[in-house]
Design a protein around this motif. Sequence first.
Motif, PDB file in Angstrom:
ATOM      1  N   SER A  63       1.180  -1.189   0.357  1.00  0.00           N
ATOM      2  CA  SER A  63       0.063  -0.276  -0.122  1.00  0.00           C
ATOM      3  C   SER A  63       0.580   1.231   0.220  1.00  0.00           C
ATOM      4  O   SER A  63       0.683   2.631  -0.548  1.00  0.00           O
ATOM      5  CB  SER A  63      -0.899   0.447   0.926  1.00  0.00           C
ATOM      6  N   VAL A  64       2.282   1.157   0.498  1.00  0.00           N
ATOM      7  CA  VAL A  64       2.669   2.230   0.310  1.00  0.00           C
ATOM      8  C   VAL A  64       4.133   2.371  -0.413  1.00  0.00           C
ATOM      9  O   VAL A  64       4.937   3.597  -0.910  1.00  0.00           O
ATOM     10  CB  VAL A  64       3.324   2.469   1.914  1.00  0.00           C
ATOM     11  N   LYS A  65       4.410   1.389  -1.330  1.00  0.00           N
ATOM     12  CA  LYS A  65       5.297   1.061  -1.565  1.00  0.00           C
ATOM     13  C   LYS A  65       5.449   1.898  -2.550  1.00  0.00           C
ATOM     14  O   LYS A  65       4.488   2.572  -4.045  1.00  0.00           O
ATOM     15  CB  LYS A  65       5.529  -0.237  -2.349  1.00  0.00           C
ATOM     16  N   GLY A  66       6.430   2.574  -3.655  1.00  0.00           N
ATOM     17  CA  GLY A  66       6.565   3.331  -4.225  1.00  0.00           C
ATOM     18  C   GLY A  66       6.213   5.526  -3.675  1.00  0.00           C
ATOM     19  O   GLY A  66       6.588   5.968  -4.119  1.00  0.00           O
ATOM     20  N   ARG A  67       5.903   5.822  -2.632  1.00  0.00           N
ATOM     21  CA  ARG A  67       5.825   6.383  -2.072  1.00  0.00           C
ATOM     22  C   ARG A  67       6.433   6.779  -0.595  1.00  0.00           C
ATOM     23  O   ARG A  67       6.436   7.916  -0.283  1.00  0.00           O
ATOM     24  CB  ARG A  67       4.029   6.637  -1.902  1.00  0.00           C
ATOM     25  N   PHE A  68       6.636   5.572  -0.241  1.00  0.00           N
ATOM     26  CA  PHE A  68       7.295   5.601   1.470  1.00  0.00           C
ATOM     27  C   PHE A  68       9.459   5.045   0.587  1.00  0.00           C
ATOM     28  O   PHE A  68       8.713   4.323   0.459  1.00  0.00           O
ATOM     29  CB  PHE A  68       6.096   5.181   1.978  1.00  0.00           C
ATOM     30  N   THR A  69      10.048   5.856   2.124  1.00  0.00           N
ATOM     31  CA  THR A  69      10.954   5.781   1.901  1.00  0.00           C
ATOM     32  C   THR A  69      11.321   5.001   3.145  1.00  0.00           C
ATOM     33  O   THR A  69      11.107   6.368   3.895  1.00  0.00           O
ATOM     34  CB  THR A  69      11.938   6.301   1.382  1.00  0.00           C
ATOM     35  N   ILE A  70      12.085   4.277   3.620  1.00  0.00           N
ATOM     36  CA  ILE A  70      12.480   4.430   5.225  1.00  0.00           C
ATOM     37  C   ILE A  70      14.607   4.206   4.975  1.00  0.00           C
ATOM     38  O   ILE A  70      14.703   3.841   3.940  1.00  0.00           O
ATOM     39  CB  ILE A  70      11.872   2.965   5.734  1.00  0.00           C
ATOM     40  N   SER A  71      14.934   5.158   6.066  1.00  0.00           N
ATOM     41  CA  SER A  71      16.377   4.930   5.753  1.00  0.00           C
ATOM     42  C   SER A  71      16.047   5.130   7.565  1.00  0.00           C
ATOM     43  O   SER A  71      15.422   5.974   8.055  1.00  0.00           O
ATOM     44  CB  SER A  71      16.319   6.416   5.293  1.00  0.00           C
ATOM     45  N   ARG A  72      18.222   4.911   7.733  1.00  0.00           N
ATOM     46  CA  ARG A  72      18.482   4.713   9.175  1.00  0.00           C
ATOM     47  C   ARG A  72      19.857   5.787   9.300  1.00  0.00           C
ATOM     48  O   ARG A  72      20.507   6.196   8.363  1.00  0.00           O
ATOM     49  CB  ARG A  72      18.348   3.419   9.815  1.00  0.00           C
ATOM     50  N   ASP A  73      20.484   6.559  10.208  1.00  0.00           N
ATOM     51  CA  ASP A  73      21.253   6.703  10.624  1.00  0.00           C
ATOM     52  C   ASP A  73      21.660   6.931  11.630  1.00  0.00           C
ATOM     53  O   ASP A  73      21.620   6.946  12.894  1.00  0.00           O
ATOM     54  CB  ASP A  73      20.828   8.350  10.163  1.00  0.00           C
ATOM     55  N   ASN A  74      22.721   5.206  11.930  1.00  0.00           N
ATOM     56  CA  ASN A  74      22.974   4.746  12.445  1.00  0.00           C
ATOM     57  C   ASN A  74      24.172   5.794  13.919  1.00  0.00           C
ATOM     58  O   ASN A  74      23.878   6.118  14.839  1.00  0.00           O
ATOM     59  CB  ASN A  74      24.072   3.520  12.604  1.00  0.00           C
ATOM     60  N   ALA A  75      24.296   6.502  12.747  1.00  0.00           N
ATOM     61  CA  ALA A  75      25.508   7.472  13.771  1.00  0.00           C
ATOM     62  C   ALA A  75      24.486   8.627  14.885  1.00  0.00           C
ATOM     63  O   ALA A  75      24.890   8.890  15.906  1.00  0.00           O
ATOM     64  CB  ALA A  75      26.867   8.249  12.701  1.00  0.00           C
ATOM     65  N   LYS A  76      23.273   8.572  14.048  1.00  0.00           N
ATOM     66  CA  LYS A  76      22.389   9.212  15.054  1.00  0.00           C
ATOM     67  C   LYS A  76      21.639   8.641  16.031  1.00  0.00           C
ATOM     68  O   LYS A  76      20.821   9.153  16.624  1.00  0.00           O
ATOM     69  CB  LYS A  76      21.748  10.276  13.696  1.00  0.00           C
ATOM     70  N   ASN A  77      21.155   7.296  16.105  1.00  0.00           N
ATOM     71  CA  ASN A  77      20.459   6.476  17.063  1.00  0.00           C
ATOM     72  C   ASN A  77      18.894   7.079  15.944  1.00  0.00           C
ATOM     73  O   ASN A  77      17.920   6.769  16.867  1.00  0.00           O
ATOM     74  CB  ASN A  77      20.076   6.516  17.666  1.00  0.00           C
ATOM     75  N   ALA A  78      18.613   6.692  14.515  1.00  0.00           N
ATOM     76  CA  ALA A  78      18.050   7.132  13.905  1.00  0.00           C
ATOM     77  C   ALA A  78      17.404   6.506  12.866  1.00  0.00           C
ATOM     78  O   ALA A  78      18.193   6.146  11.810  1.00  0.00           O
ATOM     79  CB  ALA A  78      17.897   9.126  13.532  1.00  0.00           C
ATOM     80  N   VAL A  79      15.890   6.149  12.464  1.00  0.00           N
ATOM     81  CA  VAL A  79      15.219   6.060  11.633  1.00  0.00           C
ATOM     82  C   VAL A  79      14.011   6.633  10.863  1.00  0.00           C
ATOM     83  O   VAL A  79      13.272   7.451  11.994  1.00  0.00           O
ATOM     84  CB  VAL A  79      14.988   4.692  11.789  1.00  0.00           C
ATOM     85  N   TYR A  80      14.443   6.981   9.762  1.00  0.00           N
ATOM     86  CA  TYR A  80      12.987   8.105   9.191  1.00  0.00           C
ATOM     87  C   TYR A  80      12.405   7.354   8.407  1.00  0.00           C
ATOM     88  O   TYR A  80      12.262   5.952   7.859  1.00  0.00           O
ATOM     89  CB  TYR A  80      13.961   8.752   7.788  1.00  0.00           C
ATOM     90  N   LEU A  81      11.191   8.216   8.332  1.00  0.00           N
ATOM     91  CA  LEU A  81       9.806   7.121   6.691  1.00  0.00           C
ATOM     92  C   LEU A  81       9.464   8.944   6.343  1.00  0.00           C
ATOM     93  O   LEU A  81       8.871   9.354   6.606  1.00  0.00           O
ATOM     94  CB  LEU A  81       8.661   6.406   7.991  1.00  0.00           C
ATOM     95  N   GLN A  82      10.504   8.782   4.686  1.00  0.00           N
ATOM     96  CA  GLN A  82       9.714  10.166   4.288  1.00  0.00           C
ATOM     97  C   GLN A  82       8.556   9.985   2.988  1.00  0.00           C
ATOM     98  O   GLN A  82       8.237   8.322   3.049  1.00  0.00           O
ATOM     99  CB  GLN A  82      11.113   9.974   3.256  1.00  0.00           C
TER     100      GLN A  82
END
Length: 124
Positions: A63-82
């Motif tokens: 349902s979100v493929k092509g619209r949402f992007t998950i990423s992470r920055d291990n140096a910042k202990n963070a994960v994102y959802l665009q």
Amino acid sequence: QVQLVESGGGLVQAGGSLRLACVASGRTFGIYAMGWFRQAPGKEREFVAAISRGAGTTTYADSVKGRFTISRDNAKNAVYLQMNSLKPEDTAEYYCAAAAGPITAVTTRNPDYWGQGTQVAVSS
């Protein structure tokens, strides 16, 4: 023990974008696969996206493929959802989750830790 704190939710018009962030406490962020889930009113919580420990593998709900992007920055202990091209049916409480192990630890079993959630509302 890992604490997850989400941010970035809000109200947006259909077609708009939001970027969710989740910051984790602790020094072992890199051992956790991370994921995003959501729960709409009156519905069960559902999987949205997941990312492996080293960010080399991602997976998405259809349902979100092509619209949402998950990423992470291990140096910042963070994960994102665009989230782009948002639709009213994306309206839900969004939760960050962590599971020790490979990406399948998020997608096939109950994650070890959950955040408190951040609300996303998409108006038509």
